[in-house]
Design an enzyme around this catalytic site. Structure first.
Site, mmCIF file in Angstrom:
data_model
loop_
_atom_site.group_PDB
_atom_site.id
_atom_site.type_symbol
_atom_site.label_atom_id
_atom_site.label_comp_id
_atom_site.label_asym_id
_atom_site.label_seq_id
_atom_site.Cartn_x
_atom_site.Cartn_y
_atom_site.Cartn_z
ATOM 1 N N SER A 238 -2.193 -11.433 3.845
ATOM 2 C CA SER A 238 -0.764 -11.318 3.565
ATOM 3 C C SER A 238 -0.188 -10.179 4.406
ATOM 4 C CB SER A 238 -0.541 -11.027 2.084
ATOM 5 O OG SER A 238 -0.850 -9.672 1.831
ATOM 6 N N LYS A 239 1.098 -9.982 4.257
ATOM 7 C CA LYS A 239 1.788 -8.956 5.051
ATOM 8 C C LYS A 239 1.158 -7.573 4.900
ATOM 9 C CE LYS A 239 6.391 -10.670 5.933
ATOM 10 N NZ LYS A 239 7.037 -11.426 4.852
ATOM 11 N N ARG A 240 0.567 -7.336 3.729
ATOM 12 C CA ARG A 240 -0.085 -6.039 3.520
ATOM 13 C C ARG A 240 -1.121 -5.762 4.603
ATOM 14 N NH1 ARG A 240 -3.651 -5.929 -0.346
ATOM 15 N NH2 ARG A 240 -3.607 -8.172 -0.650
#
Ligand code: GLU
Length: 470
Positions: A238-240
């Protein structure tokens, strides 16, 4: 033999995610390898969350990766009549029914089931009521109450689910829109798909879809559910974890070849081989070697592959990409031949085209705009060094050939005459010419910069602009 037909059906509710691009690539490769057809379909029935901008972004990403499609893009939002025809067919054949239960009532049924440890699902209250269409009524599928729904998956092997666990899924919502499972099956059936390769986050939908195929009397396609892509912490990517959209990698200066090569190895292998040219990939790609374990997105490996492609692609191609990235930074407009002479110096060093553009800045900006950090100037451009630069200029100006070899010979002679070591001048020269303390070899950059630029840059720091040379 039936023609292989595959598809990529993104929902335009976000960017083209690397996970989506990976399944698109597998579908594309399988179609191309078999001389088949690859269909692009935009699943935009969630009108509120879908956008034209996202659709365009997805198409851009596909084009950039070179994943061309033979049909489409189809838009589900324009096929509602077709979905309704199939819903009518299922109603007529007794595979579906109207349901008047409110969302709150259905929620209460689920809660009740949960409380007794049963599968939380709709309890079938409207199944036998033979309701007609009307406001506030959805259409539900009549899931068989016993038996099991089974299919063979090319990655997971045999999959079977007891029908008692499956809900009477909604086929048409209150707002008249078809649900995902209904629309996907109608599309996959009417587009004659032979293979459905998608992420295993859809595995739980597949038995429901299989039931629909059976109710429609259609053969199943071959399913392949590929494991998810994870971040280094083993959680779903994910963007994390950093950039996840394909076009973000384009903007960061990755080459599409590197991205394709990287993506194909996330969940597919061919021995230990890491680097694949596209034509080779089209020969060796097969669904037999899809991996069963989730793969971890490894930025370092992607960067390594990118550098590999930057090093090995033809100079002309890298130069034109460099031009794009330089222009984005306001350093555009350099002569094509000049850019082509810069590229070989930077190819071994740049991980991305953005890095290359930053490394190339000093080559392409005006001489007086080469950034000079005052602390660096103080440290390296001492009065003694500036004196040398002033003395060196006529030597340089008189050189009939300004290439690495002649420069080396000239410098040897100059240093011998002056009785100074090369290291006294090397780093100051680098700073004067590039504004940096790290760069490719001095003679290499001098040859590429050319005599005029070198002279002007030395004049700039030796404070002798006005003095005629030679
Ligand atoms: N629109 C779905 C998605 O983006 C596609 C699912 C499928 O491949 O059937 O996840």
């Amino acid at each position: 033999m039936t023609q292989v037909i595959t598809r990529f059906p993104p929902s335009p509710t976000g960017h083209l995610h690397v996970g989506g691009a990976r399944t698109a690539l597998f579908n594309w490769l399988w179609a191309r390898k078999n001389g088949g057809k690859f269909i692009l379909r935009i699943e935009d029935t969630d009108v509120a969350r879908s956008s034209e901008e996202m659709t365009q972004g997805i198409l851009d990403g596909m084009r950039w990766l070179g994943l061309d499609w033979d049909e489409g893009p189809y838009f589900q939002s324009r096929r509602i009549d077709l979905y309704n025809q199939y819903i009518d067919q299922l109603l007529e054949t007794g595979h579906a029914y109207f349901c008047a239960c409110t969302p709150d009532e259905v929620e209460a049924m689920r809660a009740e089931a949960r409380a007794t440890g049963a599968v939380p699902k709709y309890n079938g209250r409207c199944r036998g009521r033979d309701l007609k269409n009307g406001p506030g009524r959805v259409v539900r599928f009549k899931t068989p109450e016993s038996g099991e729904t089974a299919f063979q998956d090319l990655v997971k092997g045999p999959v079977a689910v007891p029908n008692a666990q499956l809900d009477d899924m909604v086929l048409r919502r209150l707002d008249g829109m078809p649900t995902y499972n209904l629309a996907v099956v109608v599309d996959d059936v009417t587009m004659n798909l032979t293979h459905v390769i998608r992420g295993d986050d859809h595995l739980s939908n597949t038995p429901k879809q299989v039931l629909l195929y059976e109710a429609l009397g259609r053969d199943l396609p071959r399913f392949a559910h590929v494991p998810m892509i994870l971040g280094p912490d083993k959680k779903k990517l994910s963007k994390r974890h950093g950039a996840t959209s394909v076009t973000a990698y384009r903007d960061m200066g990755y080459l599409p070849e590197a991205m394709v090569n990287y993506l194909v190895r996330l969940g597919w292998s061919h021995g230990d081989q890491e680097v694949f040219q596209l034509d080779e990939l089209l020969q060796v790609f097969s669904l037999d070697h899809l991996g069963t374990a989730a793969s971890v997105f490894d930025q370092g490996k992607l960067l390594w592959l990118n550098n590999h492609y930057i090093k090995n692609e033809p100079i002309e191609r890298i130069a034109s990409l460099l031009d794009v990235h330089l222009t984005e930074r306001g350093w555009g407009g350099a002569d094509e031949n000049y850019l082509q002479s810069i590229v070989p110096l930077l190819q071994p060093r740049a991980g991305t085209m953005v890095e290359m553009a930053e490394m190339a800045e000093f080559f392409v900006v005006e001489d007086e705009s080469v950034p000079m950090d005052p602390a660096m100037v103080d440290k390296f451009l001492t009065p003694e060094v500036r004196e040398h630069f002033g003395r060196l200029r006529p030597w340089l100006a008189e050189m009939p050939v300004f290439d690495q070899q002649s420069l080396e010979t000239m410098f040897k002679e100059y240093l011998g005459e002056q009785g100074v070591a090369f290291k006294v001048l090397a780093q100051p020269l680098r700073v004067a010419l590039t504004g940096k303390t790290k760069s490719p070899g001095l003679y290499e950059i001098m040859e590429v910069l050319g005599k005029d630029r070198v002279l002007r840059r030395l004049a700039r720091v030796s404070g002798r602009e006005e003095e005629p040379i030679g």
